[in-house]
Design an enzyme around this catalytic site. Structure first.
Site, PDB file in Angstrom:
ATOM      1  CG  HIS B  68      -1.776   1.251   1.687  1.00  0.00           C
ATOM      2  ND1 HIS B  68      -1.457   2.013   2.457  1.00  0.00           N
ATOM      3  CD2 HIS B  68      -2.837   1.692   0.735  1.00  0.00           C
ATOM      4  CE1 HIS B  68      -2.402   3.155   2.311  1.00  0.00           C
ATOM      5  NE2 HIS B  68      -3.101   2.959   1.282  1.00  0.00           N
ATOM      6  CD  GLU B  71      -2.699   2.723  -3.501  1.00  0.00           C
ATOM      7  OE1 GLU B  71      -3.261   3.842  -3.426  1.00  0.00           O
ATOM      8  OE2 GLU B  71      -3.146   1.858  -2.691  1.00  0.00           O
ATOM      9  CG  HIS B  72      -0.218   6.236  -0.368  1.00  0.00           C
ATOM     10  ND1 HIS B  72      -0.613   7.451   0.295  1.00  0.00           N
ATOM     11  CD2 HIS B  72      -1.194   5.541  -0.411  1.00  0.00           C
ATOM     12  CE1 HIS B  72      -1.773   7.048   0.696  1.00  0.00           C
ATOM     13  NE2 HIS B  72      -2.117   5.945   0.451  1.00  0.00           N
ATOM     14  CD  GLU B 148      -5.067   5.155   3.191  1.00  0.00           C
ATOM     15  OE1 GLU B 148      -3.741   5.577   2.926  1.00  0.00           O
ATOM     16  OE2 GLU B 148      -5.595   4.832   2.641  1.00  0.00           O
TER      17      GLU B 148
END
Lengths: 464, 453
Positions: B68, B71-72, B148
């Protein structure tokens, strides 16, 4: 992995001469034999029809002494109608594989239906029963009342809900926008079957309805459908509430709540949809905080400083009030910094305006993005009915981009100077933020659900 | 029925069946990139999605959240683009873009006017190979991800409870770790962990390109050859074998207490088989089982029994999503009415389940689900992006285009006996986790004593 490849990329940053997609739909206005009008886009490629209804009024119709009545009534529309109790009604719907949903907000009550062509008449008949002849069986009332009470209790523990309740209450006071949409636990407990019947009579009227239909249906078929579905509703309801000014002055209000991450809503007065500066302000908002990764607030608060996962602002024109609203969430020890950055950006855009490059990029995005919204029967039906509620003409779909294109740098910067007001910016913070002064006493106000909320998606996946 | 209530309860509804009447064309490039084109010419719009067969369950142990995190960072600089320029370029073309990560995949997408597809492909192909990570981008983005996690998980007692439950469900499989990562491991993630995921998995032979919308398959193929074709395959792509579950031999029970919980509820998960290539029948039966037990608030077995007949619950549901690379879960949940203890609600749930296991579903229940799933195929055609997601998810989770094509038919042919047998197999207490979510354990004890008086 071996990376031997070197790609030559030729991006033209300005995208000179970009030709965007255009909205290519034909909207037809259909008037039923009984005099009900609807907007239709015929498309026979998939054998179903998407139907969107909006009834004007929504929870604004709640009487002060029966807060939550319209919401509870809406929840009961699918809980039995005509000679069918709840489970019989739902079994009949499932047999037709029709999809109905009922929702209510501060301005409108919405009904969405998806109906297969093969059994559309039967589906319409069933939906008609729900709209015209809901039963409000005592046992169903108690069941849904229990669900509403559970939601209210959850909202009382939800920082985002607490913030928005406090924000709207302070901004609109006694006007319906300032009251809790779902009612309070006391008001909901006290609602009677008579209250619900009255709410039904007031909220679902033939005169107050707008209709958008898209899909596998002809104008003649839609005309007959409208009379069947809506013909037996009362002609009109009570008068709707009037305009209210956004009543918050600049400042920071902290509501104590034990949570590791504070949530803030912030806002100031906005512009009416009919205001001649609306489009300039709309473009301005996009540059300031409108959703994308490129907005100034996203760049400054997230990309440069890592202070939040997401920040956005919205220029909200409700039927009876206009305001700018934004939201952000930051760890308790970083919220004060986030607020400082937001205030600085608010002041900077008012003082300096935007650049020609920013304006060009915003216009390219906004005009390019608009046609992409029209990609499905359900989507288009929602747009059609939304336009009617707002009072826009059918030609808006083809003219809208020219309104955006016409906005000049001088206009945007004049509107920024005149309308964006860092002194007027009001923050409601829920949490235990450090360095924002003394928190108010823990609030015992009851939880409530409110007007447009900046929704944060809660999905299993992790969008960036 | 008010739907927001259901959101408070962790459950994933069964994925509706997919219609195959839309035009779907597939290819595989020489470098191994799978290409799926779904035509929908109703609007001049296209969505490009690039799915990598790597998710959180492929991360090295101790580096939860690395997929993840990557991904950012994929939105930062490449050798020829500045940080943020990717999304800025998409926006300057009137499009929107984003990405998402799950246990089994990481996917990137852009939605633009159909004539912008070449530029989107050029940029997406660029960042498959040419990412340029800087320490300051990594540092700032880690803070974003901490926020987040604060927003999605730490601020949400339901999400925290669900995380504990999933961790208890998997004894050995990495599905037990959250996709976003445990906070202490997110805080320790850096260039090495992210780089390892990128170097190992971001290659054409580990990716699926799905292009959906107003496009012609031949043109998409030619563009894919041009932009993705030159990227070499990764010769050392590891086989995708994760640590598997041992026999599970004891029921697990959890009690999650959090003062922010206003509405107690219980949730139970059972380890369950997933859809496998060429072998989807059990998953199809479990899809029916979830629908029959909890697919409708009004007519499903649990809703009828607990909400209507016994009148002890505000909500009762069941969930199963068979699209998964390894063992998935079948979940049940009950939100009791005030005054009903979780113990009483759980006992009632177990009684209803026992009764169902005896009799199996009725023909009427089977027919209703069959009708629903068939219609779902028609409604699904209204969203070409939804179709794109289904293909991407299926192909990145071990299924083939043929499996996706066969699924609606397999669903239509499920029998009542198959559902009953699947239920008997899946409801094995030794493979279950039962979670009670309460505001405080003291109160639970008090209400239990009160109830027994």
């Amino acid at each position: 992995m071996i990376r031997i490849l070197s790609l030559t990329l030729a991006f033209c940053a300005g995208i000179a001469g970009a030709t965007h997609a255009e909205v290519a739909i034909e909207i037809e206005e259909v008037t039923s034999p009984g005099g009900i009008t609807a907007w239709l886009v015929e498309d026979h490629s998939i054998p179903f029809t998407a139907l969107e209804l909006r009834f004007e009024g929504g929870t604004s119709l709640d009487a002060p002494e029966s807060l939550g009545a319209v919401n509870l009534m809406t929840g009961l529309l699918e809980e039995g109608a005509g000679d069918m109790e709840a489970r019989e009604f739902q079994a009949a719907r499932e047999d037709l594989a029709a999809r109905f949903s009922f929702d209510v907000g501060s301005d409108t009550l919405s009904v969405s239906a998806r109906m297969l062509s093969e059994n559309r008449d039967a589906a319409v008949e069933l939906l008609r029963e729900a709209l015209v002849a809901p039963r409000f069986d005592p046992v169903a009332i108690e069941r849904v009342r229990g669900q509403v009470q559970s939601i209210l209790a959850q909202d009382a523990q939800n920082p985002r809900r607490l913030a928005s309740r406090a924000f709207y209450e302070a901004a609109f006071g006694d006007h319906p926008y300032g009251r809790p949409d779902n009612g309070t636990s006391e008001s909901v407990a006290a609602l009677t079957r008579e209250d619900l019947l009255a709410a039904h009579e007031a909220a679902l009227t033939r005169g107050g309805v707008h209709v958008g239909a898209v899909g596998d249906i002809t104008p003649e078929e839609l005309g007959a459908l409208l009379d069947e579905l809506l013909g037996d509703l009362p002609e009109s309801g009570p008068e709707l509430p009037g305009h209210v000014d956004f009543g918050l002055a600049g400042g920071v209000e902290v509501i104590d709540y034990p949570t590791p991450q504070s949530v803030a809503l912030f806002g100031q007065p906005g512009l009416e949809r009919e205001d001649e500066d609306f489009f300039a302000a709309y473009v301005l908002n996009h540059i300031l905080g409108g959703g994308g990764f490129e907005s100034r607030l996203m760049t400054e608060v997230r990309e440069k400083r890592g202070l939040t996962y997401g920040i956005s602002t919205d220029l909200v024109p409700l039927q009876n009030a206009e305001f700018w609203i934004g939201s952000v969430a930051s760890a308790n020890d970083r919220m004060a910094t986030a607020i400082e950055v937001i205030r600085d950006e608010w002041a900077r855009i008012a003082r300096e305006g935007v650049t020609q490059d920013e304006l060009d990029a915003a216009k390219t995005y906004l005009t390019g993005e608009y046609p992409l919204r029209f990609d499905g029967n359900g989507q288009i039906a929602g747009i059609l009915v939304g336009m009617q509620v707002t009072g826009l003409p059918q030609s808006y779909v083809t003219e809208r981009n020219s309104f955006i294109e016409a906005v000049t740098l001088e206009e945007v910067n004049r509107v920024a100077a005149e309308r964006v007001d860092p002194q007027a910016l009001h923050f409601v913070v829920v949490g235990r933020p450090e360095g924002l002064g003394e928190a108010d006493a823990p609030r015992v106000t009851l939880p409530e659900v409110v007007v447009p909320e900046v929704v944060v998606p809660e999905v299993a996946l992790e969008p960036q | 029925m008010l739907r927001r209530l259901a959101l408070a309860v962790p459950l994933v509804l069964a994925t509706p069946a997919l219609a195959m009447t839309e035009a779907v064309t597939t290819y595989t490039l020489d470098n191994g990139l799978d290409v799926v084109v779904i035509e929908d010419h109703r609007a001049p719009v296209v969505t490009q999605m690039l799915w990598y067969r790597v998710g959180s369950a492929d991360e090295p142990q101790g580096a939860s959240g690395a997929a993840h995190f990557l991904e950012h960072l994929m939105f930062k600089a490449t050798e020829t683009m500045e940080a943020g320029e990717f999304s800025a370029t998409v926006a300057a073309n009137g499009g929107s873009d984003n990405a998402f990560t799950s246990t089994d995949y990481t996917a990137y997408y852009q939605r633009v006017a159909a004539d912008r597809l070449p530029l989107m492909m050029e940029m997406e192909a660029d960042r498959m190979n040419n990412l340029r990570l800087t320490d300051s981008d990594i540092e700032t983005e880690r803070q974003v991800i901490v926020e987040e996690r604060n927003q999605r998980v730490e601020s949400n007692p339901g999400a925290l409870a669900r995380e504990q439950m999933i961790a208890a469900q998997y004894l050995n499989h990495p599905y037990g770790a959250p996709v976003i990562g445990w906070m202490h491991e997110i805080e320790g993630l850096g260039r090495d962990e992210v780089r390892e995921v990128y170097e190992t998995y971001y290659s054409p032979n580990d990716a699926i390109l799905v292009v959906a919308g107003d496009v012609e398959p031949e043109e998409v193929l030619a563009l894919a050859e041009e932009h993705y074709g030159p990227i070499p395959a990764e010769p050392d792509l590891p086989e995708r074998v994760r640590p598997q579950e041992p026999p599970q031999r004891a029921p697990r029970r959890l009690s999650y207490a959090d003062a922010r919980v206003s509405q107690p509820y219980l949730s139970r998960g059972y380890l369950a088989p997933e859809r496998d290539a060429g072998d989807q029948e059990t998953a199809a039966a479990l899809t029916y089982l979830a629908e029959i037990l909890g697919g409708s608030s009004f007519t499903s077995v649990l809703g009828e029994a607990l909400v209507f007949e016994r009148d002890i619950a505000l909500h009762a549901g069941a969930g199963y999503d068979g699209t998964s690379l390894d063992d998935t879960t079948f979940s049940l949940s009950v939100v009791p009415k005030p005054g009903v203890t979780l113990e009483a609600a759980e006992a009632a749930l177990d009684e209803v389940l026992a009764g169902f296991l005896d009799t199996g579903p009725s023909e009427e229940q089977m027919r209703r689900v069959r009708t629903k799933l068939k219609a779902a195929e028609i409604y699904a055609r209204d969203s070409v992006e939804g179709l794109a997601r289904r293909y991407g998810a299926a192909l990145s989770q071990g299924l083939t285009v043929e499996d996706v094509a066969a699924w609606p038919e397999i669903l239509q042919s499920v029998t009542a006996e198959e559902v009953r047998d699947a239920a008997r197999a899946v409801f094995d207490p030794d493979r279950s986790v039962t979670l009670h979510v309460v505001p405080s354990r003291e109160e639970t004890v008090a209400s239990r004593e009160e109830a027994s008086e």
